[in-house]
Design a protein around this motif. Structure first.
Motif, short mmCIF file in Angstrom:
data_model
loop_
_atom_site.label_atom_id
_atom_site.label_comp_id
_atom_site.label_asym_id
_atom_site.label_seq_id
_atom_site.Cartn_x
_atom_site.Cartn_y
_atom_site.Cartn_z
N PHE A 185 -13.49 10.41 -28.61
CA PHE A 185 -14.76 10.03 -28.01
C PHE A 185 -14.86 8.52 -28.16
O PHE A 185 -14.56 7.98 -29.23
N MET A 186 -15.27 7.85 -27.12
CA MET A 186 -15.35 6.39 -27.13
C MET A 186 -16.34 5.95 -26.07
O MET A 186 -16.80 6.78 -25.27
N PRO A 187 -16.72 4.67 -26.07
CA PRO A 187 -17.65 4.21 -25.04
C PRO A 187 -17.17 4.60 -23.65
O PRO A 187 -15.97 4.54 -23.36
N GLU A 188 -18.09 4.99 -22.80
CA GLU A 188 -17.73 5.58 -21.52
C GLU A 188 -16.84 4.67 -20.69
O GLU A 188 -15.86 5.12 -20.09
N ARG A 189 -17.13 3.39 -20.66
CA ARG A 189 -16.32 2.49 -19.82
C ARG A 189 -14.91 2.33 -20.39
O ARG A 189 -13.95 2.11 -19.65
N VAL A 190 -14.77 2.45 -21.72
CA VAL A 190 -13.44 2.40 -22.33
C VAL A 190 -12.68 3.68 -22.00
O VAL A 190 -11.50 3.65 -21.63
N LEU A 191 -13.34 4.83 -22.12
CA LEU A 191 -12.69 6.10 -21.83
C LEU A 191 -12.25 6.17 -20.37
O LEU A 191 -11.16 6.67 -20.07
N ARG A 192 -13.08 5.66 -19.47
CA ARG A 192 -12.69 5.67 -18.04
C ARG A 192 -11.43 4.84 -17.82
O ARG A 192 -10.58 5.19 -16.99
N GLU A 241 -18.37 14.77 -18.53
CA GLU A 241 -19.31 13.86 -19.17
C GLU A 241 -19.35 14.15 -20.67
O GLU A 241 -19.02 15.25 -21.13
N GLU A 242 -19.78 13.16 -21.43
CA GLU A 242 -19.73 13.26 -22.88
C GLU A 242 -20.45 14.48 -23.43
O GLU A 242 -19.91 15.20 -24.29
N ASP A 243 -21.65 14.76 -22.96
CA ASP A 243 -22.41 15.88 -23.52
C ASP A 243 -21.71 17.22 -23.24
O ASP A 243 -21.75 18.15 -24.05
N GLU A 244 -21.03 17.32 -22.10
CA GLU A 244 -20.30 18.54 -21.79
C GLU A 244 -19.07 18.69 -22.68
O GLU A 244 -18.73 19.80 -23.10
N ARG A 245 -18.42 17.57 -22.98
CA ARG A 245 -17.26 17.63 -23.87
C ARG A 245 -17.68 18.07 -25.28
O ARG A 245 -16.99 18.85 -25.93
N VAL A 246 -18.79 17.55 -25.76
CA VAL A 246 -19.31 17.97 -27.06
C VAL A 246 -19.63 19.47 -27.04
O VAL A 246 -19.28 20.21 -27.97
N ALA A 247 -20.27 19.92 -25.98
CA ALA A 247 -20.63 21.34 -25.87
C ALA A 247 -19.38 22.22 -25.82
O ALA A 247 -19.37 23.33 -26.38
N LEU A 248 -18.33 21.74 -25.16
CA LEU A 248 -17.09 22.52 -25.09
C LEU A 248 -16.49 22.71 -26.48
O LEU A 248 -16.07 23.82 -26.83
N LEU A 249 -16.42 21.65 -27.27
CA LEU A 249 -15.85 21.78 -28.61
C LEU A 249 -16.65 22.78 -29.44
O LEU A 249 -16.08 23.59 -30.18
N ARG A 250 -17.96 22.74 -29.30
CA ARG A 250 -18.78 23.71 -30.03
C ARG A 250 -18.49 25.13 -29.54
O ARG A 250 -18.37 26.06 -30.35
N ALA A 251 -18.37 25.29 -28.23
CA ALA A 251 -18.07 26.61 -27.68
C ALA A 251 -16.69 27.10 -28.12
O ALA A 251 -16.47 28.31 -28.26
N PHE A 252 -15.77 26.16 -28.35
CA PHE A 252 -14.43 26.51 -28.81
C PHE A 252 -14.39 26.85 -30.30
O PHE A 252 -13.34 27.22 -30.82
N GLY A 253 -15.50 26.67 -31.00
CA GLY A 253 -15.53 26.95 -32.43
C GLY A 253 -15.05 25.81 -33.29
O GLY A 253 -14.72 26.00 -34.46
N ALA A 311 -21.67 9.30 -34.09
CA ALA A 311 -21.69 10.27 -35.18
C ALA A 311 -23.11 10.58 -35.61
O ALA A 311 -23.42 11.73 -35.98
N ALA A 312 -23.99 9.58 -35.56
CA ALA A 312 -25.38 9.79 -35.98
C ALA A 312 -26.09 10.78 -35.07
O ALA A 312 -26.97 11.52 -35.51
N ARG A 313 -25.72 10.79 -33.77
CA ARG A 313 -26.38 11.71 -32.84
C ARG A 313 -25.54 12.95 -32.53
O ARG A 313 -25.96 13.79 -31.73
N THR A 314 -24.37 13.05 -33.18
CA THR A 314 -23.48 14.19 -32.94
C THR A 314 -23.09 14.74 -34.31
O THR A 314 -22.05 14.36 -34.87
N PRO A 315 -23.89 15.64 -34.88
CA PRO A 315 -23.72 16.03 -36.28
C PRO A 315 -22.36 16.60 -36.64
O PRO A 315 -21.93 16.48 -37.79
N ASP A 316 -21.66 17.23 -35.70
CA ASP A 316 -20.38 17.83 -36.04
C ASP A 316 -19.22 16.84 -35.98
O ASP A 316 -18.08 17.21 -36.28
N CYS A 317 -19.49 15.59 -35.60
CA CYS A 317 -18.42 14.58 -35.54
C CYS A 317 -18.34 13.83 -36.86
O CYS A 317 -19.34 13.31 -37.37
#
Length: 304
Positions: free
Chosen positions: A28-35, A59-71, A98-104
């Motif tokens: 996970f990294m700043p969006e413009r860097v990831l692009r 998008e970032e929020d969907e990627r976070v949700a996917l990891l959670r769905a993957f366990g 990390a501050a806004r994404t508790p599982d990271c």
């Protein structure tokens, strides 16, 4: 969201007897860097030299949700600079993520430059749990004298560093086991996690782990059909993998992988090293390394 893949991963967890996964190598990294990273892969850059479709271009929020769905109960935000002046800014972004994404797990990075000791110390004192060093992309020698106090600091603080030091998918000026071997000779207590199992110099990096008890390896892309095409793992080294079962950690490279997440898990399963080995690699070793438990991330106040 891919409910079918989530179901397959949940079936893997049930089959092996796992409460979840700890993935030490996710990006996970700043969006413009990831692009820009994705554009590099799309263009078949000189370090990859092959078609590399991004499976999870979301998008970032969907990627976070996917990891959670993957366990995936804990993961990292691997990020890295390719030139001076980037690392401090990337570290600030990672701290906020990390501050806004508790599982990271709060992740940081570094580069051999003026001020590196200062911002690495700030990151450690601020709560960074893991660092990323990319010798291939950064094109620097880990033995650069500007980094020497940093390695000592990280060894003393027992903060692990995921380091891309193998020569896959293409060699760099400072990749391979020799530079890392010289580094460890000076800093034998440095907790290094060799990314990609040191692909393709697997045997040499296994030897470093056998020599230095704080050296670990992550599984990123190893044993997958994609990885085996250009860097097959030697069959004769599988017994050494079993012997180092307490120091192998799950890594995947999510989201920048050209195949589904489940394929990395099934690739490990087909090694036939047993469910106890899989439980350690996919969960237990990460839990122990980062001080995780079922109620929090080792005193960070974050819930798993």
């Amino acid at each position: 969201m891919d409910d079918h893949e989530s179901a397959r991963i949940r079936a893997f967890l049930a089959r092996v007897g796992l409460p979840g996964l700890v993935d030490v190598h996710t990006h996970f990294m700043p969006e413009r860097v990831l692009r820009k990273v994705w554009a590099y892969f799309d263009a078949v850059g000189p370090l990859t030299r092959m078609e590399w479709p991004i499976t999870y271009r979301h998008e970032e929020d969907e990627r976070v949700a996917l990891l959670r769905a993957f366990g995936v109960r804990a993961y990292t935000s691997m990020l890295y600079p390719h030139k001076p002046g980037m690392a401090r800014w990337l570290n600030d972004w990672a701290a906020e993520f990390a501050a806004r994404t508790p599982d990271c797990l709060r992740t940081a990075t570094l580069f051999p430059e003026t001020g590196v000791e200062s911002y690495v110390r700030e990151a450690v004192e601020g709560g960074a749990r893991v660092f990323k060093a990319h010798l291939q992309v950064g094109a620097y020698d880990p033995n650069d004298e500007r980094l020497d106090p940093v390695w000592g600091l990280l060894a003393e603080a027992a903060v692990p560093v995921v380091v891309h030091c193998g020569s896959g998918p293409a060699p760099g000026k400072h990749t391979g086991p020799e530079p890392v071997g010289r580094l460890l000779a000076r800093h034998p207590a440095l907790p290094l996690i060799v990314a990609h199992l040191g692909m393709p110099e697997y045997a040499d990096f296994l030897a470093l782990a056998e020599r230095y008890e704080q050296v670990r390896l992550d599984t990123t892309m190893a044993f997958t059909d994609f990885g085996e095409r250009f860097a097959p793992f030697p069959r004769e080294a599988r017994e050494r993998l079993a012997d180092l079962g307490d120091r192998i950690l799950l890594g995947t490279d999510f989201p920048n992988i050209p195949y589904p997440y489940i394929h990395q898990l099934e690739a490990l399963e087909r090694l036939e090293l047993g469910n106890e080995w899989l439980r350690a690699v996919c969960y237990g070793n990460g839990v122990r390394l980062f001080g995780l438990d079922d109620s929090g991330l080792g005193g960070s106040g974050h819930s798993l």
